[in-house]
Design a protein around this motif. Structure first.
Motif, PDB file in Angstrom:
ATOM      1  N   GLY A 187       0.783  -1.230   0.000  1.00 20.23           N
ATOM      2  CA  GLY A 187       0.000   0.000   0.000  1.00 20.23           C
ATOM      3  C   GLY A 187       0.810   1.272   0.000  1.00 20.23           C
ATOM      4  N   GLU A 188       2.109   1.180  -0.183  1.00 14.37           N
ATOM      5  CA  GLU A 188       2.961   2.370  -0.139  1.00 14.37           C
ATOM      6  C   GLU A 188       2.874   3.162  -1.433  1.00 14.37           C
ATOM      7  OE1 GLU A 188       6.930   1.219   0.784  1.00 14.37           O
ATOM      8  OE2 GLU A 188       6.476   0.741   2.882  1.00 14.37           O
ATOM      9  N   MET A 189       2.928   4.498  -1.297  1.00 11.12           N
ATOM     10  CA  MET A 189       2.973   5.376  -2.453  1.00 11.12           C
ATOM     11  C   MET A 189       4.406   5.440  -2.973  1.00 11.12           C
ATOM     12  SD  MET A 189      -0.117   6.235  -2.829  1.00 11.12           S
ATOM     13  CE  MET A 189      -1.656   6.293  -1.915  1.00 11.12           C
ATOM     14  N   SER A 190       4.557   5.712  -4.257  1.00  5.92           N
ATOM     15  CA  SER A 190       5.890   5.777  -4.838  1.00  5.92           C
ATOM     16  C   SER A 190       6.149   7.157  -5.425  1.00  5.92           C
ATOM     17  CB  SER A 190       6.042   4.730  -5.957  1.00  5.92           C
ATOM     18  OG  SER A 190       5.099   4.947  -6.973  1.00  5.92           O
ATOM     19  N   GLY A 191       7.429   7.572  -5.359  1.00  4.10           N
ATOM     20  CA  GLY A 191       7.834   8.815  -5.994  1.00  4.10           C
ATOM     21  C   GLY A 191       7.188  10.044  -5.393  1.00  4.10           C
ATOM     22  N   VAL A 192       7.052  11.078  -6.220  1.00  5.76           N
ATOM     23  CA  VAL A 192       6.393  12.306  -5.800  1.00  5.76           C
ATOM     24  C   VAL A 192       4.900  12.042  -5.671  1.00  5.76           C
ATOM     25  CG1 VAL A 192       8.143  13.770  -6.863  1.00  5.76           C
ATOM     26  CG2 VAL A 192       6.177  13.059  -8.203  1.00  5.76           C
ATOM     27  N   ASP A 193       4.146  13.003  -5.130  1.00  4.68           N
ATOM     28  CA  ASP A 193       2.738  12.778  -4.821  1.00  4.68           C
ATOM     29  C   ASP A 193       1.931  12.325  -6.036  1.00  4.68           C
ATOM     30  OD1 ASP A 193       3.064  13.298  -2.177  1.00  4.68           O
ATOM     31  OD2 ASP A 193       2.399  15.379  -2.280  1.00  4.68           O
TER      32      ASP A 193
END
Length: 365
Positions: A79-85
């Motif tokens: 569930g982690e976001m990657s890179g910039v928003d």
């Protein structure tokens, strides 16, 4: 009561007109599976990057419309976001008879074009070896896409570099200025895609790269369900590459210069819900130099000049429906020696070859 009904009717009519003139689409992709590669434990990873996005348009009349796109990237397994928003896309623009102009964060056109010669789309363990000046998306960019004329179309971008004005530049800008690595970027892509034949030619100079360059040519032809492709990509990496987090270097080989010649030969065959794909990739890396700005993690390259790598990939894809796909991939990379393997895999890698296998599921919505 009558006035309220009239007001409600008027609001409904106006809302209907507005919705007829503009639209917003929510879309996405969920992808995850199991991956095992030489030198690493069994892990969950993805083939295509998972994402959720919003895109829309407003009809301006006379064939013109305003457009926008926002896209978030993440990994399904944790569930982690990657890179910039908004790593996937963040742009707004205009479209009309002249083509499309977008401003913001967009796809890098050399990568977008050349990836069509790789049946794995330069994604996952079976992807061809990627140039050290490889980008999927670039920020602070103006992008133009022409209309299609008898199969021909043109893409062009201009990217602003980091602010290096004396009165306002930050530490990153100071570093770029010190090593002369500050430059704006631009790219041009000419494509012919008509019937069974695809031809492409691309050139790119990334921003803040010390004028590094990458160019490519190639083509593909389709015989019924069989498609064959061949491409050549040449990279002149002058040791710098912009990074979304603001670091002066983007990979583990800080300040390392090199020239790379990459050849790809691929084929894929589709019948019903089944697709089989295979690719062979040969890359020659030469004129490797560790100069100013290089970090300690590139010391293993001191005195090393050149080497080559060969990568063999196969994959099978089965469409359960129009939106859901199962896949399996197998890849083997043979590096000339351990030093070149560490050039691609990182300074901690101790082998001279890599075998990888992955299975997973991909769902679009």
């Amino acid at each position: 009561m009558k006035k309220q009904l009239l007001a409600l009717a008027a609001f409904t009519a106006v809302s209907g007109m507005a919705s007829a003139q503009s639209s917003v689409t929510i879309y996405g992709l969920m992808d995850t599976g199991l991956v095992k590669e030489t030198g690493s434990d069994l892990k969950m990873a993805q083939f295509h990057a998972s994402r959720i996005g919003f895109k829309g348009s407003e009809n301006l009349g006379s064939g013109y419309k305003a457009i926008f796109q926002l896209e978030k990237r993440f990994t399904v397994n944790n569930g982690e976001m990657s890179g910039v928003d908004w790593e996937g896309a963040s742009n707004v623009g205009l479209a009309g008879p002249f083509g499309t102009v977008r401003l913001g964060r967009v796809n890098e056109i050399e990568t977008e074009s050349f990836s069509r010669l790789d049946p794995f789309g330069e994604d996952g363990i079976a992807s061809i070896l990627l140039s050290t000046q490889h980008f999927w998306r670039i920020s602070n960019t103006i992008r133009y896409d022409s209309p299609v004329f008898n199969g021909f179309y043109l893409n062009a971008t201009y990217t602003l570099g980091t602010n290096t004005d004396k009165e306002s530049r930050n530490t990153y800008g100071d570093t770029l200025k010190q090593y002369g690595a500050d430059n704006d970027g631009y790219a041009l892509s000419l494509n012919y895609d008509n019937g069974p034949l695809l031809l492409l030619a691309n050139f790119s100079r990334p921003s803040d790269s010390n004028n590094s360059t990458i160019w490519s040519v190639g083509g593909a032809y389709k015989f019924g369900g069989l498609r064959v492709a061949f491409g050549y990509e040449k990279t002149d990496d002058r040791g710098w590459k912009p990074h979304a987090t603001g670091s002066a270097f983007s990979n583990k080989l800080e300040g390392v210069r090199s020239k790379q010649d990459s050849y790809v030969l691929s084929a894929d065959y589709t019948t019903g819900p089944h697709k089989v794909a295979a690719a062979f990739n040969y890359m020659k890396v030469k004129d490797i130099k560790t100069g100013e700005g290089s970090g300690n993690n590139s010391d293993f390259l001191n005195g090393y000049d050149s080497g080559d790598a060969k990568k063999y990939s196969i994959g099978y894809f089965y469409n359960l429906s129009k939106r859901t796909m199962l896949y399996g991939q197998l890849a083997y990379t043979d590096f000339e020696d351990k030093t070149l393997a560490r050039f691609f895999r990182g300074s901690q890698f101790n082998g001279d070859s890599v075998t990888g296998v992955s299975i997973g599921i991909d769902h679009k919505f």
